[in-house]
Design an enzyme around this catalytic site. Structure first.
Site, short mmCIF file in Angstrom:
data_model
loop_
_atom_site.label_atom_id
_atom_site.label_comp_id
_atom_site.label_asym_id
_atom_site.label_seq_id
_atom_site.Cartn_x
_atom_site.Cartn_y
_atom_site.Cartn_z
CG ASP A 45 75.59 -20.82 25.03
OD1 ASP A 45 74.76 -21.66 25.47
OD2 ASP A 45 75.38 -20.15 24.00
CB SER A 46 73.60 -23.14 30.01
OG SER A 46 74.42 -24.29 30.04
CE LYS A 112 74.21 -26.93 22.00
NZ LYS A 112 73.48 -25.62 21.89
CD GLU A 114 71.69 -21.23 20.69
OE1 GLU A 114 71.01 -20.20 20.42
OE2 GLU A 114 72.02 -21.53 21.85
CD GLU A 181 66.55 -24.92 24.77
OE1 GLU A 181 66.37 -24.35 25.86
OE2 GLU A 181 67.61 -24.86 24.12
#
Length: 263
Positions: A45-46, A112, A114, A181
């Site tokens: 989603d970057s 993925k 978060e 991260e």
């Protein structure tokens, strides 16, 4: 080379063989990533920042992720393709399952998420539906407003313990991979040792099982990058050469070096 899957990545961890992952958003770059021998692609989603010009990942929609996942899946055949679940797309178990199904239908092999132990029910539900999950702990960009900015996570003992506990909980719930991260390398090493599943680091030192970088960062396209980024285009003859050098550096353990890590 044979197609990469969850079991082959797990075997690499068990055999202490490092592997590389790179973000990618389209078919052309996916083809180059595959040719470089990189084992995993993250459709991140970057893209909200890298491709769409936003100042965070928050505006990205499920439809954006589905579109770019489909593009990537048409450009490669060997790597595992992991698609980010964007902000607000997995607040409930039902919502999570519906949106994850959409991404899998677009060509993802895994999604993925978060967040910590609050995701365990959703991970179990996704596994029951045949959808593998990669967790993401430490600096979680979708929570940047809660975290107070893009800051290193886990330096305080209580915070480090919470991240470790969350990692163990996600694995117990059925997560197949974990991204860490921007955490101190000592904490990343502890979590990597504690988990049976592969741990992929970004700004987490070189003792994780794998590394991931944003494609545009490692190619020197991004104007301002974080400390954990290395420009592999410097000294390379082509994009393909830069991607190959990145893969080699991760596999042989020379990247990340001390200057790319946090204590």
């Amino acid at each position: 080379m044979s197609k990469v899957n969850i079991l082959s990545l797990l075997a690499k961890k068990q055999n202490q063989q490092k592997f590389a992952m790179v973000t990618c958003y389209d078919a052309s770059f996916a083809q180059l990533v595959e040719k470089a021998g990189i084992d995993a692609i993250l459709v991140g989603d970057s893209l909200g920042m890298v491709l769409q010009g936003h100042d965070s990942t928050l505006p990205v929609a499920v439809s954006d992720m589905a579109y770019h996942t489909a593009c990537v899946s048409r450009g490669c055949h060997r790597p595992v393709i992991i698609s980010d679940m964007p902000f607000g797309s997995y607040n409930t178990t039902e919502q999570c399952l519906n949106n994850a199904t959409s991404l899998m239908r677009s060509g993802a092999h895994m999604v993925k998420l978060e967040g910590g132990s609050w995701l365990c029910d959703s991970i179990r539900q996704l596994n029951r539906a045949g959808i593998p999950v990669c967790g993401h702990l430490g600096l979680t960009p979708q929570s940047v407003n809660v975290l107070g900015g893009y800051r290193i996570q886990g330096r305080e003992d209580s915070q480090a313990k919470a991240i470790l506990d969350d990692a163990l909980a996600l694995e117990a719930a059925g997560a197949a991979l974990l991204v860490l991260e921007c955490v101190p390398r000592k904490l990343a090493a502890e979590i990597t040792s504690a988990l049976k599943i592969p741990v992929i680091g970004i700004g987490a030192g070189n003792e994780t099982d794998a590394q991931v970088l944003v494609l545009h960062d490692l190619l020197g396209i991004t104007e301002k990058t974080a400390r954990f980024v290395r420009n592999f285009a410097e000294g390379s003859s082509s994009i393909a050469d830069a991607l190959g050098r990145y893969n080699d550096a991760v596999v042989n353990g020379s990247f990340p070096a001390d200057e790319h890590s946090f204590d």
